[in-house]
Design a protein around this motif. Structure first.
Motif, PDB file in Angstrom:
ATOM      1  N   TRP A   1     -32.222 -86.160 -32.765  1.00  0.00           N
ATOM      2  CA  TRP A   1     -32.354 -86.682 -31.413  1.00  0.00           C
ATOM      3  C   TRP A   1     -31.281 -87.737 -31.119  1.00  0.00           C
ATOM      4  N   ARG A   2     -31.034 -88.596 -32.129  1.00  0.00           N
ATOM      5  CA  ARG A   2     -30.042 -89.645 -31.919  1.00  0.00           C
ATOM      6  C   ARG A   2     -28.629 -89.088 -31.873  1.00  0.00           C
ATOM      7  N   SER A   3     -28.405 -87.940 -32.521  1.00  0.00           N
ATOM      8  CA  SER A   3     -27.063 -87.364 -32.540  1.00  0.00           C
ATOM      9  C   SER A   3     -26.880 -86.301 -31.481  1.00  0.00           C
ATOM     10  N   TRP A   4     -27.876 -86.067 -30.682  1.00  0.00           N
ATOM     11  CA  TRP A   4     -27.835 -84.959 -29.727  1.00  0.00           C
ATOM     12  C   TRP A   4     -26.586 -84.938 -28.860  1.00  0.00           C
ATOM     13  N   PRO A   5     -26.242 -86.059 -28.203  1.00  0.00           N
ATOM     14  CA  PRO A   5     -25.052 -86.015 -27.339  1.00  0.00           C
ATOM     15  C   PRO A   5     -23.775 -85.803 -28.134  1.00  0.00           C
ATOM     16  N   LEU A   6     -23.792 -86.224 -29.368  1.00  0.00           N
ATOM     17  CA  LEU A   6     -22.604 -86.090 -30.204  1.00  0.00           C
ATOM     18  C   LEU A   6     -22.266 -84.625 -30.497  1.00  0.00           C
ATOM     19  N   LEU A   7     -23.306 -83.779 -30.445  1.00  0.00           N
ATOM     20  CA  LEU A   7     -23.133 -82.411 -30.908  1.00  0.00           C
ATOM     21  C   LEU A   7     -22.872 -81.441 -29.776  1.00  0.00           C
ATOM     22  N   LYS A   8     -22.352 -81.973 -28.679  1.00  0.00           N
ATOM     23  CA  LYS A   8     -22.056 -81.098 -27.551  1.00  0.00           C
ATOM     24  C   LYS A   8     -21.019 -80.055 -27.978  1.00  0.00           C
ATOM     25  N   SER A   9     -21.178 -78.858 -27.467  1.00  0.00           N
ATOM     26  CA  SER A   9     -20.248 -77.788 -27.818  1.00  0.00           C
ATOM     27  C   SER A   9     -18.852 -78.103 -27.312  1.00  0.00           C
ATOM     28  N   GLU A  10     -17.864 -77.739 -28.132  1.00  0.00           N
ATOM     29  CA  GLU A  10     -16.489 -77.957 -27.690  1.00  0.00           C
ATOM     30  C   GLU A  10     -16.056 -76.890 -26.709  1.00  0.00           C
ATOM     31  N   GLN A  11     -16.669 -75.758 -26.788  1.00  0.00           N
ATOM     32  CA  GLN A  11     -16.258 -74.632 -25.955  1.00  0.00           C
ATOM     33  C   GLN A  11     -17.415 -74.123 -25.149  1.00  0.00           C
ATOM     34  N   GLN A  12     -17.094 -73.404 -24.109  1.00  0.00           N
ATOM     35  CA  GLN A  12     -18.134 -72.710 -23.366  1.00  0.00           C
ATOM     36  C   GLN A  12     -18.122 -71.254 -23.786  1.00  0.00           C
ATOM     37  N   LEU A  13     -19.161 -70.582 -23.398  1.00  0.00           N
ATOM     38  CA  LEU A  13     -19.208 -69.143 -23.626  1.00  0.00           C
ATOM     39  C   LEU A  13     -18.342 -68.475 -22.568  1.00  0.00           C
ATOM     40  N   ASP A  14     -17.421 -67.633 -22.998  1.00  0.00           N
ATOM     41  CA  ASP A  14     -16.512 -67.049 -22.028  1.00  0.00           C
ATOM     42  C   ASP A  14     -17.015 -65.746 -21.437  1.00  0.00           C
ATOM     43  N   GLY A  15     -17.775 -65.026 -22.186  1.00  0.00           N
ATOM     44  CA  GLY A  15     -18.209 -63.734 -21.661  1.00  0.00           C
ATOM     45  C   GLY A  15     -19.599 -63.401 -22.146  1.00  0.00           C
ATOM     46  N   LEU A  16     -20.339 -62.700 -21.292  1.00  0.00           N
ATOM     47  CA  LEU A  16     -21.672 -62.257 -21.697  1.00  0.00           C
ATOM     48  C   LEU A  16     -21.572 -61.290 -22.855  1.00  0.00           C
ATOM     49  N   LEU A  17     -20.521 -60.465 -22.814  1.00  0.00           N
ATOM     50  CA  LEU A  17     -20.298 -59.538 -23.921  1.00  0.00           C
ATOM     51  C   LEU A  17     -19.191 -60.137 -24.782  1.00  0.00           C
ATOM     52  N   SER A  18     -19.580 -60.766 -25.853  1.00  0.00           N
ATOM     53  CA  SER A  18     -18.595 -61.404 -26.717  1.00  0.00           C
ATOM     54  C   SER A  18     -19.193 -61.521 -28.119  1.00  0.00           C
ATOM     55  N   ARG A  19     -18.321 -61.759 -29.080  1.00  0.00           N
ATOM     56  CA  ARG A  19     -18.805 -61.915 -30.450  1.00  0.00           C
ATOM     57  C   ARG A  19     -19.774 -63.097 -30.531  1.00  0.00           C
ATOM     58  N   GLU A  20     -19.500 -64.143 -29.752  1.00  0.00           N
ATOM     59  CA  GLU A  20     -20.389 -65.304 -29.764  1.00  0.00           C
ATOM     60  C   GLU A  20     -21.788 -64.923 -29.320  1.00  0.00           C
ATOM     61  N   SER A  21     -21.868 -64.187 -28.217  1.00  0.00           N
ATOM     62  CA  SER A  21     -23.201 -63.837 -27.726  1.00  0.00           C
ATOM     63  C   SER A  21     -23.881 -62.878 -28.688  1.00  0.00           C
ATOM     64  N   ALA A  22     -23.085 -62.048 -29.371  1.00  0.00           N
ATOM     65  CA  ALA A  22     -23.677 -61.155 -30.369  1.00  0.00           C
ATOM     66  C   ALA A  22     -24.250 -61.955 -31.526  1.00  0.00           C
ATOM     67  N   PHE A  23     -23.523 -62.966 -31.977  1.00  0.00           N
ATOM     68  CA  PHE A  23     -24.029 -63.808 -33.052  1.00  0.00           C
ATOM     69  C   PHE A  23     -25.277 -64.544 -32.620  1.00  0.00           C
ATOM     70  N   LEU A  24     -25.277 -64.986 -31.357  1.00  0.00           N
ATOM     71  CA  LEU A  24     -26.456 -65.668 -30.841  1.00  0.00           C
ATOM     72  C   LEU A  24     -27.660 -64.748 -30.854  1.00  0.00           C
ATOM     73  N   LEU A  25     -27.436 -63.507 -30.446  1.00  0.00           N
ATOM     74  CA  LEU A  25     -28.521 -62.532 -30.454  1.00  0.00           C
ATOM     75  C   LEU A  25     -29.019 -62.317 -31.879  1.00  0.00           C
ATOM     76  N   ASN A  26     -28.060 -62.256 -32.810  1.00  0.00           N
ATOM     77  CA  ASN A  26     -28.409 -62.133 -34.225  1.00  0.00           C
ATOM     78  C   ASN A  26     -29.349 -63.260 -34.640  1.00  0.00           C
ATOM     79  N   ASN A  27     -28.982 -64.483 -34.240  1.00  0.00           N
ATOM     80  CA  ASN A  27     -29.818 -65.620 -34.592  1.00  0.00           C
ATOM     81  C   ASN A  27     -31.187 -65.521 -33.950  1.00  0.00           C
ATOM     82  N   LEU A  28     -31.185 -65.091 -32.682  1.00  0.00           N
ATOM     83  CA  LEU A  28     -32.450 -64.965 -31.976  1.00  0.00           C
ATOM     84  C   LEU A  28     -33.373 -63.994 -32.702  1.00  0.00           C
ATOM     85  N   LEU A  29     -32.811 -62.859 -33.125  1.00  0.00           N
ATOM     86  CA  LEU A  29     -33.626 -61.868 -33.819  1.00  0.00           C
ATOM     87  C   LEU A  29     -34.137 -62.413 -35.153  1.00  0.00           C
ATOM     88  N   PHE A  30     -33.258 -63.074 -35.898  1.00  0.00           N
ATOM     89  CA  PHE A  30     -33.702 -63.631 -37.180  1.00  0.00           C
ATOM     90  C   PHE A  30     -34.811 -64.646 -36.984  1.00  0.00           C
TER      91      PHE A  30
END
Lengths: 686, 178
Positions: A348-377
């Motif tokens: 909680w104390r580090s929350w603002p510190l851990l802001k993402s450096e990047q945004q998601l660029d596309g709905l269909l992207s390796r990042e979103s696929a990895f996120l889906l992977n995490n969601l399923l796990f």
């Protein structure tokens, strides 16, 4: 005398761990380098101190000191030497000592690495590791002491204590109870050590995450540093789970290897979150995203690891009321709650510190696929968690205990796993940042078509089970896309460098060990999935009573009962049946399913050992259930045909290969990889 | 049955004397009727229930006293008796579901492999789909709010992997296109 030495060594280890933690915290607050060094030495010292205790217990076990309660409860004179040694983890108290011993290697071992790059993390890492260590040692010292002796009070009660309580006399039995025969199997020899190794190594990434946050660091240095620990811990955990399944298959006599038993689930859940973490860590390293998520995952893995130990050891599983009777549950509950609350506060104390450096660029992207992977796990973890704790919840709130078994898990978990396997096949083809659906479609075309054709072929040949066909198609699709990745890369190297195929392939893999090691692990997963589909959807079984000479047919096999033999060995009575196995009319082999009867303290303990004939395509698995009279003219057998079951164990070997490739260091490789990552970050961010 | 009936008949003939004997036509008719009836008997007698059929039901039940042991594989004496109970009930013609119901009533819900979707058990079945839906919703929300309109970079077509075979692959594909 010896037991006292073991006990005192442990007391010293406890004091040392507490001191190390305190000194580390002190040095963090005051910046005192001398204190930090002292903490480091103390942490490292826990290794020899716990080793002395462990060796003492092993010595007590191998020399049959039955005055010690633990020794009495797990061994007897008839047991062979190697089993007496492995009885170290045969019971609750010894297990805890073994755990603490292994943990000392990892947490103490962390102290031995070079710290120049991360020296500011060292105080917190030391403190977290030593606090965990101290907790487990305290369990051994105060709750479940393996060195306690047995005493009898005037009232005839037995009490356990290190030294003689007033008014009691010592009990020194002549022989021990002996290890539960189910545990006398090679699988049981390595299964707990592997699991424990997996669990204790998961403490290290957690410690580093906390340390990085406490230092206000938002970079992913801690991920890189702990990558080897996480990956090797994950491998140990994977192997421990697979071997546990193999042991169950070999000796528990129900023809299966995974029963969704709460104890199995307890080890499975940290594995799921650790796998999710391995994947999402890649996103943080490549794009500086998902930092908060990775921290949450690592904390969750640590918590689930503790929770898993808690529910396995505290008896919470058999009944919520056993929990109240055993003290160890209370200790665990307090510790887990404390550590989780601590983790939440740090997060909680580090929350603002851990802001993402990047945004998601596309709905269909390796990042979103990895996120889906995490969601399923995480979905699978939540489902397994719910199924594991629901019986306890039901007992607490509804007053009635229920069983949550395969019907629930098959309905909830299997679809999620199918989604993961599909993702495993598609994600490598999806580009980073923003992928075009057209490009993806083009890459998928050949594997998709080929896998559909092959599956259709199977359907034509006679396979009708729709779910099984779907599963097989998924596995084929993933194998083809993954294989395609190897082919593409090799071809590119051949074209640009003019190497021959073999050199191109090995050089390509050698330069991208992480990626291709990971792909090999994926192929291992596919093998295991196929083995699972084969041995569940296409399993055949039959049971019946046969007279000598009679046969039974199952699938392509015919089995003939040829007789029963009985003899005695040092520690057990054995009844073994002789079964001749024929396939398509041809004689194949003879199997000897057995019923062993161990006598433990006058109590007969039966063990059913199957006769198994293994091949790539299936296992013929026969159990001897019963026989009539001394002449045993008729006996009852249960026979299973388990298709593709050996693909599971083989898949485990592929796991090892893939992880080792992924982990294998190369001179200067670390520096080179770091430079590539930094470079790729710059280009991919641009 | 057929034989004992005939024996009784003969006995009566001997004791009672010729006056009590049935007319021969009636006794012949009786024998024919009996023969017809006896051919129907096998339809009433059942095939013995096989072990496999018992296991089919036992597989879906759990041992009421052991810890997480399915009833078909549990080796204890108690479980043997329960399997015998299943056999008896199958012989009496009860269905799988009826037998499960019987065990649940006798020994509690814990003998079933999963709680029935009614009452408290419903909670167990409903929560996971809700959680998965919630997760998917959060995932979708994250994708939408985190997306930034970025121009389609040159890496969109095919490989965008940042390692040195990216360059090799790019070169190969460029060469293909020439």
């Amino acid at each position: 005398m010896l037991a006292d030495l073991g006990f005192f060594s442990l007391v010293l280890a406890f004091a040392t761990a507490v001191y190390a933690a305190a000194a580390a915290v002190w040095s963090a607050r005051t910046g005192d380098a001398v204190m930090l060094n002292s903490a480091r030495t103390a942490a490292w010292l826990t290794i020899p101190l716990t080793s002395v205790s462990a060796f003492v217990l092993i010595l007590l076990l191998t020399t049959g000191h039955y005055d010690i309660h633990y020794v009495f409860s797990v061994i007897n004179d008839d047991m062979p030497l190697y089993l007496k040694i492995t009885a170290l983890w045969g019971g609750q108290e010894g297990s805890l000592l073994f755990w603490a011993w292994l943990m000392s290697f990892f947490t103490g071992g962390v102290m031995l690495r070079k710290w120049q790059r991360d020296v500011d993390l060292m105080p917190a890492v030391t403190a977290v590791c030593m606090v965990t260590m101290a907790f487990f040692i305290s369990l051994i010292l105060f709750v479940e002491n393996p060195f306690a002796r047995m005493w009898q009070t005037g009232a005839g009660e037995t009490v356990y204590a290190m030294w003689q309580p007033a008014g009691t006399i010592q009990i020194i039995p002549a022989d021990g109870r002996g290890l539960n025969p189910l545990l006398r199997h090679p699988g049981m020899v390595i299964h707990p050590p592997l699991l424990y190794l997996g669990f204790v190594s998961l403490v290290v990434p957690y410690a580093f995450a906390i340390a990085a946050l406490l230092r206000g660091r938002s970079d992913d240095e801690w991920l890189r540093t702990t990558r080897a620990w996480t990956l090797s811990g994950w491998l140990f955990l994977s192997l421990g789970l697979i071997l546990g399944g193999r042991w169950a298959y070999d000796v528990l006599g129900w023809g299966g290897y995974w029963g969704w038993d709460p104890v199995e689930n307890a080890a499975f859940m940290p594995w799921l979150t650790a796998t999710a973490f391995i994947h999402s860590a890649m996103i943080q390293e490549k794009r500086g995203m998902l930092k908060r998520w990775n921290v949450i995952l690592v904390m969750l893995t640590y918590g689930l690891m503790l929770f898993g130990t808690f529910i396995t050891r505290s008896g919470l599983l058999s009944s919520v009321h056993t929990f109240a009777q055993s003290e160890i549950g209370h200790w665990f509950f307090v510790f887990i709650t404390g550590m989780m609350m601590f983790s939440l506060v740090v997060l909680w104390r580090s929350w603002p510190l851990l802001k993402s450096e990047q945004q998601l660029d596309g709905l269909l992207s390796r990042e979103s696929a990895f996120l889906l992977n995490n969601l399923l796990f995480l979905g699978i973890t939540a489902a397994v968690f719910w199924g594991t704790v629901f019986p306890m919840i039901s007992e607490l709130l509804n007053g009635e205990r229920v069983t949550v078994g395969p019907p629930y898990y098959n309905m909830v978990v299997v679809p999620l796993f199918a989604g993961l396997i599909l993702l495993m096949g598609v994600a490598p083809l999806i580009a980073w940042r923003k992928a075009s659906a057209r490009a993806l479609g083009r890459l998928m075309l050949i594997p998709l078509t080929l896998s559909l054709v092959l599956t259709a072929g199977l359907a034509i040949v006679g396979v009708r089970d729709a779910l099984a066909l779907f599963g097989v198609w998924l596995c084929l699709f993933v194998s083809l896309t993954t294989g395609y990745e190897f082919v593409r890369g090799t071809q590119a190297r051949i074209k640009t460098n003019g190497e021959n195929t073999f050199t191109a392939l090995s050089r390509m893999m050698s330069r991208n060990r992480r990626r291709y090691g990971g792909y090999i692990v994926h192929l291992g997963v596919v093998l295991i999935a196929l083995g699972f589909i084969g041995s569940t959807a296409f399993q055949q079984e039959t049971q019946g009573r046969f007279n000598v000479g009679e046969t039974v047919s199952l699938g392509r096999y015919t089995l003939r009962y040829d007789g029963l033999y009985a003899w005695q060995e040092r520690d057990r009575d054995i009844h073994s049946a002789e079964i001749a196995v024929f396939r398509d009319g041809q004689y194949l082999t003879t199997l000897y399913p057995r019923r062993d009867l161990y006598l433990q303290n006058g109590q007969p303990m039966p063990m059913t050992i199957p006769g198994v004939r293994s091949s790539i395509e299936d296992d013929v698995y026969v159990l001897l259930l019963d026989w009539e009279g001394f002449s045993a003219d008729s006996a009852t057998f249960k026979t299973y045909i388990n298709p593709l079951v050996n693909w599971i164990w083989f898949g485990g070997l592929v796991f090892i290969a893939g992880t080792l490739i992924s982990l294998w260091p190369q001179a200067g490789e670390a520096r080179r990889q770091a430079a590539i990552q930094a470079g790729s970050r710059a280009t991919v961010r641009a | 049955m057929r034989m004992s009936f005939l024996r009784a008949d003969r006995g009566r003939e001997r004791e009672d004397g010729p006056q009590a004997r049935l007319p021969s036509s009636v006794s012949r008719l009786l024998i024919v009727v009996l023969l017809l009836v006896s051919t129907a008997a096998p339809v009433w007698a059942q095939d013995p229930v096989t072990d496999d059929e018992v296991n089919r039901v036992a597989k879906t039940l759990y041992c009421p006293v052991c810890e997480n042991q399915a009833l078909d594989t549990c080796p204890t004496e108690a479980c043997r008796q329960w399997r015998a109970t299943i056999r008896e009930q199958l012989e009496a013609g009860r269905s799988d579901e009826q037998i499960r119901q019987y065990f649940a009533e006798q020994y509690g819900e814990r003998v079933l492999a999963a709680p029935r979707p009614e009452g408290f058990g419903l909670l167990m079945w409903v929560i996971p789909p809700l959680v998965v839906a919630l997760g998917l919703g959060l995932y979708w929300n994250f994708l939408r709010t985190s997306k930034r309109r970025a121009p389609t970079a040159a890496e969109a077509d095919g490989a965008a992997d940042s390692s040195d075979d990216y360059a090799a692959r790019l070169e190969a594909e460029l060469r293909e296109r020439r």
